[in-house]
Design a protein around this motif. Structure first.
Motif, PDB file in Angstrom:
ATOM      1  N   UNK A 140       6.997  -2.356  -2.355  1.00 16.05           N
ATOM      2  CA  UNK A 140       7.563  -2.382  -1.203  1.00 16.05           C
ATOM      3  C   UNK A 140       6.793  -1.885  -0.239  1.00 16.05           C
ATOM      4  N   UNK A 141       7.010  -2.353   1.163  1.00 20.71           N
ATOM      5  CA  UNK A 141       6.445  -2.146   2.509  1.00 20.71           C
ATOM      6  C   UNK A 141       7.175  -1.065   2.915  1.00 20.71           C
ATOM      7  N   UNK A 142       6.460  -0.003   3.909  1.00 14.80           N
ATOM      8  CA  UNK A 142       7.101   1.053   4.558  1.00 14.80           C
ATOM      9  C   UNK A 142       7.744   0.627   5.710  1.00 14.80           C
ATOM     10  N   UNK A 143       8.436   1.662   6.245  1.00 11.81           N
ATOM     11  CA  UNK A 143       9.549   1.426   7.267  1.00 11.81           C
ATOM     12  C   UNK A 143       9.423   2.781   8.153  1.00 11.81           C
ATOM     13  N   UNK A 144       9.837   2.676   9.483  1.00 13.97           N
ATOM     14  CA  UNK A 144       9.807   3.861  10.370  1.00 13.97           C
ATOM     15  C   UNK A 144      11.115   3.787  11.006  1.00 13.97           C
ATOM     16  N   UNK A 145      11.757   5.021  11.404  1.00 15.81           N
ATOM     17  CA  UNK A 145      13.179   5.026  11.948  1.00 15.81           C
ATOM     18  C   UNK A 145      12.825   6.410  12.677  1.00 15.81           C
ATOM     19  N   UNK A 146      13.852   6.340  13.908  1.00 22.97           N
ATOM     20  CA  UNK A 146      14.054   7.277  14.868  1.00 22.97           C
ATOM     21  C   UNK A 146      15.073   8.051  14.477  1.00 22.97           C
ATOM     22  N   UNK A 147      15.343   9.413  14.570  1.00 19.51           N
ATOM     23  CA  UNK A 147      16.718  10.090  14.326  1.00 19.51           C
ATOM     24  C   UNK A 147      16.874  11.399  14.805  1.00 19.51           C
ATOM     25  N   UNK A 148      18.034  11.735  15.237  1.00 20.11           N
ATOM     26  CA  UNK A 148      17.847  13.173  15.793  1.00 20.11           C
ATOM     27  C   UNK A 148      18.981  14.186  14.745  1.00 20.11           C
ATOM     28  N   UNK A 149      18.309  15.136  14.488  1.00 22.94           N
ATOM     29  CA  UNK A 149      18.917  15.944  13.202  1.00 22.94           C
ATOM     30  C   UNK A 149      19.465  17.193  13.833  1.00 22.94           C
ATOM     31  N   UNK A 162      22.669  15.033   7.374  1.00 19.53           N
ATOM     32  CA  UNK A 162      22.498  13.426   7.666  1.00 19.53           C
ATOM     33  C   UNK A 162      22.214  12.829   6.360  1.00 19.53           C
ATOM     34  N   UNK A 163      22.755  11.480   6.343  1.00 21.53           N
ATOM     35  CA  UNK A 163      22.381  10.436   5.132  1.00 21.53           C
ATOM     36  C   UNK A 163      21.748   9.370   5.903  1.00 21.53           C
ATOM     37  N   UNK A 164      20.593   8.829   5.482  1.00 21.84           N
ATOM     38  CA  UNK A 164      19.854   7.671   5.849  1.00 21.84           C
ATOM     39  C   UNK A 164      19.484   6.960   4.719  1.00 21.84           C
ATOM     40  N   UNK A 165      20.132   5.802   4.329  1.00 23.57           N
ATOM     41  CA  UNK A 165      19.717   4.901   3.288  1.00 23.57           C
ATOM     42  C   UNK A 165      18.984   3.757   4.037  1.00 23.57           C
ATOM     43  N   UNK A 166      17.773   3.426   3.351  1.00 27.37           N
ATOM     44  CA  UNK A 166      16.755   2.356   3.945  1.00 27.37           C
ATOM     45  C   UNK A 166      16.277   1.340   2.886  1.00 27.37           C
ATOM     46  N   UNK A 167      16.331   0.029   3.204  1.00 30.63           N
ATOM     47  CA  UNK A 167      15.971  -1.060   2.416  1.00 30.63           C
ATOM     48  C   UNK A 167      14.537  -1.496   2.815  1.00 30.63           C
ATOM     49  N   UNK A 168      13.658  -1.304   1.946  1.00 33.50           N
ATOM     50  CA  UNK A 168      12.047  -1.525   2.140  1.00 33.50           C
ATOM     51  C   UNK A 168      11.812  -2.992   2.001  1.00 33.50           C
ATOM     52  N   UNK A 169      11.034  -3.655   2.846  1.00 30.55           N
ATOM     53  CA  UNK A 169      10.751  -4.985   2.670  1.00 30.55           C
ATOM     54  C   UNK A 169       9.463  -5.152   1.538  1.00 30.55           C
ATOM     55  N   UNK A 170       9.439  -6.254   0.697  1.00 27.82           N
ATOM     56  CA  UNK A 170       8.355  -6.432  -0.221  1.00 27.82           C
ATOM     57  C   UNK A 170       6.994  -6.541   0.426  1.00 27.82           C
ATOM     58  N   UNK A 171       6.069  -5.902  -0.228  1.00 27.65           N
ATOM     59  CA  UNK A 171       4.807  -6.103   0.076  1.00 27.65           C
ATOM     60  C   UNK A 171       4.163  -7.440   0.009  1.00 27.65           C
ATOM     61  N   UNK A 205       0.333  -9.650   0.728  1.00 25.24           N
ATOM     62  CA  UNK A 205      -1.183  -9.561   1.246  1.00 25.24           C
ATOM     63  C   UNK A 205      -1.188 -10.983   2.154  1.00 25.24           C
ATOM     64  N   UNK A 206      -2.152 -11.078   2.708  1.00 25.12           N
ATOM     65  CA  UNK A 206      -2.373 -12.292   3.444  1.00 25.12           C
ATOM     66  C   UNK A 206      -2.254 -13.555   2.913  1.00 25.12           C
ATOM     67  N   UNK A 207      -2.786 -13.566   1.747  1.00 22.54           N
ATOM     68  CA  UNK A 207      -2.604 -15.038   0.961  1.00 22.54           C
ATOM     69  C   UNK A 207      -1.160 -15.271   0.538  1.00 22.54           C
ATOM     70  N   UNK A 208      -0.312 -14.197   0.250  1.00 21.83           N
ATOM     71  CA  UNK A 208       1.010 -14.402   0.126  1.00 21.83           C
ATOM     72  C   UNK A 208       1.467 -13.791  -1.461  1.00 21.83           C
ATOM     73  N   UNK A 209       0.397 -13.228  -2.157  1.00 24.23           N
ATOM     74  CA  UNK A 209       0.945 -12.339  -3.398  1.00 24.23           C
ATOM     75  C   UNK A 209       1.862 -11.258  -3.159  1.00 24.23           C
ATOM     76  N   UNK A 210       2.824 -11.085  -3.972  1.00 23.88           N
ATOM     77  CA  UNK A 210       3.929 -10.218  -3.943  1.00 23.88           C
ATOM     78  C   UNK A 210       3.975  -9.483  -5.432  1.00 23.88           C
ATOM     79  N   UNK A 211       4.762  -8.459  -5.567  1.00 19.85           N
ATOM     80  CA  UNK A 211       4.824  -7.991  -7.013  1.00 19.85           C
ATOM     81  C   UNK A 211       6.167  -7.357  -7.310  1.00 19.85           C
ATOM     82  N   UNK A 212       6.547  -7.097  -8.542  1.00 20.74           N
ATOM     83  CA  UNK A 212       7.935  -6.609  -8.723  1.00 20.74           C
ATOM     84  C   UNK A 212       7.694  -6.089 -10.369  1.00 20.74           C
TER      85      UNK A 212
END
Length: 902
Positions: free
Chosen positions: A596-605, A609-618, A620-627
């Motif tokens: 999975x790839x990372x994400x960034x979010x802004x929040x004021x605490x 508080x609860x913050x659920x996040x869905x991470x995009x698949x990693x 490379x340039x060629x298009x390989x992914x993993x699972x």
């Protein structure tokens, strides 16, 4: 393990066990050189070594003599049997006591006889080490008749306020030689007598006899430049009062292993110009080494450095010019025993070329940073301005000379001297390659300050230690500041200033989430003060949530708040929970490898508080992914003749296996947990992916320093469309208590699965391993894990090639200068969407043609350009209009372009 800066590639194929053991010691390159009746020169590494017991009892100048006697006696003992064999065979050889190794010339029969001896550890090719390439620089303005770099480390204050120019200290360099009669260096040459005559014996050594009449020379200019920064007159050098000597360990811009070893011996026990009549009493105090091999850790020079330290000789090294890539510190600068320097410029900015750590066993490297950009110094026949970490290290070496001249009690006390350099360096925060604000893999301990170092060395001093707690628990990473110097607390909340000037000091302790503590402490000369601080917790709230990717929970993901020390890791169910003071934050979610790839979010605490996040698949340039893997662990059933350390064996695949668009029917399986397709690789110093150093074009099921002993084996198995490689119960080099089993399952469609079974010990979880896949040029790759706890019993990962894509290869012809690299960038996400920071790097493997392979969406209109990234990180675009095309619906897209022409 490998040695001499080159992969020790071994065949690993033999009929009988004793013969196999001997063959596994021999580099494939050496074997090839003696094929068909040929002869070659090769290096024989022995299993000896000495504990330097006598050295530890010696003091002062006597330490060098103790090392010379102790180590030389040990080498004579270890080499006796091999010398007898070589004598009987009338084989030419040269023995070296400094590293317990021998250079031998012979044929295949002699090679086999040498490798069969039990005291022989490895037989390696005779390959030179290249000097780090330096760049021509631009002269900077002097400061009060002193070069900017000398002024920047406050050396003139040491001269004027302390009356200290390094007098009484002897410095040396192992380099390309030195022009002994250069106007800036002639007076400080130890070989210059009071009447103006010169005596080169014990002051100059040229083991390769490159210089005419064996007189001092420098046919490159590199050594004269580095010596000028140490000892040069007229504002050129940091310690103009020292005396200098030199060993020509580098014949030109490369250095033979033989010359570097001979120079290493000579530093401990200088000889006359013919190499005879050694006198360890004339050993130098400090030796500068502005040279090194490739990135990573290779122990080939470690015994020499250890013997220098045992002799009380300070080992200053450059950290390498392979930056800005993390993990690019070069051997031997990466050794824990060396003191390595990175480079910064006139604006106090780190040089883009300055290599970043880490070093041996994860140690922070460089140790310190010194001026290394646009440094003016002496060169044969005049003066020149160069840039490189080669230019930085002499500043550090000369500062040691100033310290030892001012504080003779510290002379030859390497540990105390390193401590002084560390504690007085100007902290520079850059944790982009790991470490802390005060000690990181970009700057080390910070910028060198010669005046602060000498001041601390000569001042009455004591130590201060303590523990920082909050709510009864230790606080890690708290900043403890005293008079402009700061450090951070360890995991147990502890801190220690080993040397503080005697007197009263104000202490400030701050930690995120706690109110600041301030207090005073008194330090007495020779005393050990203590200060424990209990911090009060600030008002805070809890942030928690669930991390998923592809609808599944993602464990082991870092969740951090930018600009704070708050960082937690998601649990096995993908949940995380952290506490922080009220305020606004940037939440950065960063998987440690994985799929999975990372994400960034802004929040004021302002409350829980609860913050659920869905991470995009990693991808490379060629298009390989993993699972996560769904197929199970597959065992091999055919034993591969592969045993011992650092060996590889060739296998034939039952189908054509595609990797980054290139089909392979042959592979090389290595004991170190990798499968290479472009030739055998036995590298044990694993790196992150991608990286354009060898090995490339490979699968990395579990790349680490592994060893196949009698309790382990490597197997293969195959069907029409599946090929399995299994490393069964392999141990880690030097530690049979930690083991792991790994199964790599290759499928004909290019899919590959890695499965793990029975890990025993922390390293078996992947904490020192690389797991992933990489293309032929090392310009593209997918790292599932790097030095991370990513393996458990029954776990696994599947790497998928891209679907519904066409293979694309960009070729562009361009002649470049040192430090330049080419990229392609374009209008679609695969080409970075015109963002240079996301441009696709091109490989120079077929220079001057630069190439990269990746996949693109079919039947798609794209625009693109090539661009140059310079050594200073600036970009230069093609001056022509955008290139444009429509990718084909099937097949391949290939360019054959010329930069700035279309």
């Amino acid at each position: 393990m490998a040695a001499f800066g080159a992969a020790a590639v071994m065949t690993g194929v033999a009929a009988a066990a004793p013969a196999a053991a001997a063959d596994n010691k021999i580099s494939a390159k050496v074997s090839a050189q003696v094929a068909d009746g040929g002869t070659t020169t090769f290096w024989v590494m022995l299993r000896g070594g000495d504990d330097l017991a006598a050295t530890r009892k010696a003091t002062g100048k006597a330490k060098a003599g103790a090392v010379y006697r102790d180590v030389r006696a040990g080498a004579n003992r270890d080499q006796a049997g091999l010398r007898t064999l070589l004598g009987k065979r009338k084989a030419p050889y040269q023995a070296y006591w400094i590293a317990d190794t021998m250079r031998v010339t012979g044929n295949a029969a002699l090679l086999a006889a040498v490798a069969a001896r039990p005291e022989v550890k490895a037989v390696l090719p005779d390959e030179p080490v290249k000097l780090p390439a330096v760049q021509a620089g631009t002269a900077q303005a002097e400061v009060s008749s002193v070069e900017w770099n000398v002024d920047r480390i406050n050396a003139p204050r040491v001269w004027s306020e302390r009356g200290d120019t390094g007098a009484g200290i002897v410095v040396a360099n192992v380099d390309t030689g030195v022009q002994f009669d250069h106007p800036a260096l002639a007076a400080s040459y130890r070989g210059r007598n009071a009447d103006g005559s010169v005596s080169h014996d014990y002051n100059w050594y040229d083991p390769s006899h490159t210089c005419a009449d064996n007189l001092p020379c420098d046919n490159s200019g590199h050594g004269t430049h580095t010596m000028g920064t140490m000892a040069g007159a007229d504002g050129l050098g940091v310690a103009p009062g020292v005396k200098w000597i030199a060993a020509k360990g580098c014949e030109s811009n490369s250095c033979s292993v033989g010359s570097l070893l001979a120079a290493g011996q000579w530093i401990v026990a200088p000889t006359d110009r013919a190499g005879n009549n050694p006198r360890p009493d004339l050993a130098p105090d400090v030796v500068n080494n502005s040279w090194g091999g490739g990135s990573g850790f290779d122990p080939w020079y470690s015994e020499i450095v250890s013997n220098w330290v045992g002799a009380g000789i300070f080992p200053a090294f450059s950290n390498g010019n392979n930056g800005p890539i993390c993990g690019s510190a070069s051997t031997p600068g990466s050794y824990a025993a060396t003191y390595a320097s990175g480079a910064f410029d006139v604006n106090n900015a780190i040089a883009s070329f300055s290599s970043r750590g880490f070093g041996q066993d994860g140690a922070v490297k460089p140790d310190i940073a010194a001026p290394g950009v646009d440094v003016r110094s002496s060169v044969p026949g005049g003066y020149g301005v160069y840039s490189g970490t080669s230019m930085a290290s002499p500043h550090t070496a000369a500062t040691v000379a100033l310290i030892w001249a001012a504080a003779p009690a510290l002379r030859h006390d390497i540990a105390a001297t390193r401590e002084i350099l560390d504690e007085t360096a100007i902290d520079t925060d850059d944790t982009s390659c790991g470490g802390t604000a005060a000690d990181n893999n970009v700057w080390g301990q910070g910028r060198l300050d010669a005046y602060a170092a000498v001041t601390l060395a000569v001042s009455p001093s004591g130590s201060l230690a303590g523990t920082v707690t909050g709510e009864g628990f230790p606080i890690s990473g708290a900043a403890v500041t005293i008079g402009g110097r700061s450090l951070t607390t360890a995991a147990d909340g502890g801190f220690r200033f080993a040397r503080l000037v005697a007197g009263n000091h104000h202490v400030r302790i701050s930690a995120f989430g706690y109110d600041t503590f301030e207090g005073d402490v008194s330090i007495t000369a020779g005393g050990s003060a203590r200060l424990d601080a209990a911090l009060t917790t600030s008002a805070s709230a809890v942030l928690s949530g669930l991390l998923t990717s592809g609808g599944s929970p993602v464990p082991g993901v870092s969740v951090a708040l930018t600009g704070t020390p708050v960082s937690v890791t998601s649990d096995s169910g993908g949940h995380y929970r952290l506490a922080a003071p009220f305020g606004s934050y940037e939440v950065v979610v960063h998987p440690a490898g994985g799929c999975a790839s990372g994400v960034t979010r802004q929040l004021t605490l302002s409350g829980d508080q609860t913050l659920d996040l869905e991470l995009p698949l990693t991808s490379d340039h060629y298009g390989y992914t993993c699972a996560a893997a769904t197929e199970g662990y597959r065992e091999g059933d055919q034993l591969l003749a592969l045993t011992g350390d650092d060996s590889a064996a060739s296998v034939t695949l039952p189908f054509s296996f595609p990797l980054y668009g290139v089909a392979h029917t042959q592979a090389w399986v290595g004991t170190n947990g990798l499968i290479a397709f472009d030739g055998a690789s036995t590298s044990f110093a694993n790196t992150d992916l991608p990286l354009n150093t060898e090995p490339n074009d490979a699968l990395y099921p579990f790349w680490d320093d592994l060893y196949v002993d009698a309790a382990a084996a490597v197997y293969t198995a195959s069907t029409a469309d599946t090929f399995v490689v299994e490393w069964r119960n392999v141990m880690f080099f030097g530690d049979a208590t930690q083991r792991v089993s790994v199964s790599a399952i290759l499928h004909a469609d290019g899919t590959v699965t890695y499965r793990y079974r029975g890990p025993v010990g922390e390293r078996a979880t992947g904490t020192s391993a690389t797991i992933g896949i990489e293309n032929i040029g090392g310009t593209d790759g997918l790292a599932y894990a790097y030095l991370k706890n990513a393996v458990r019993d029954g776990s696994g990962v599947t790497l998928h090639p891209p679907a519904n894509r066409i293979a694309a290869t960009f070729n562009v012809t361009m002649t470049t200068v040192w430090g330049q690299n080419l990229y392609v960038v374009g209008s679609i996400p695969e080409l970075g969407q015109w963002d240079p920071a996301r441009a696709v790097p091109l490989s120079a493997a077929t220079y001057p043609i630069w190439s990269a392979s990746l996949t693109l969406p079919p039947n798609t209109a794209i625009e693109f350009k090539y661009l140059i990234k310079n050594a200073d990180s600036s970009w230069a675009w093609e001056s022509t209009s955008n290139r444009s095309t429509v990718t084909p619906p099937t097949g391949q897209y290939i360019t054959h372009d010329t930069f700035n022409q279309h």
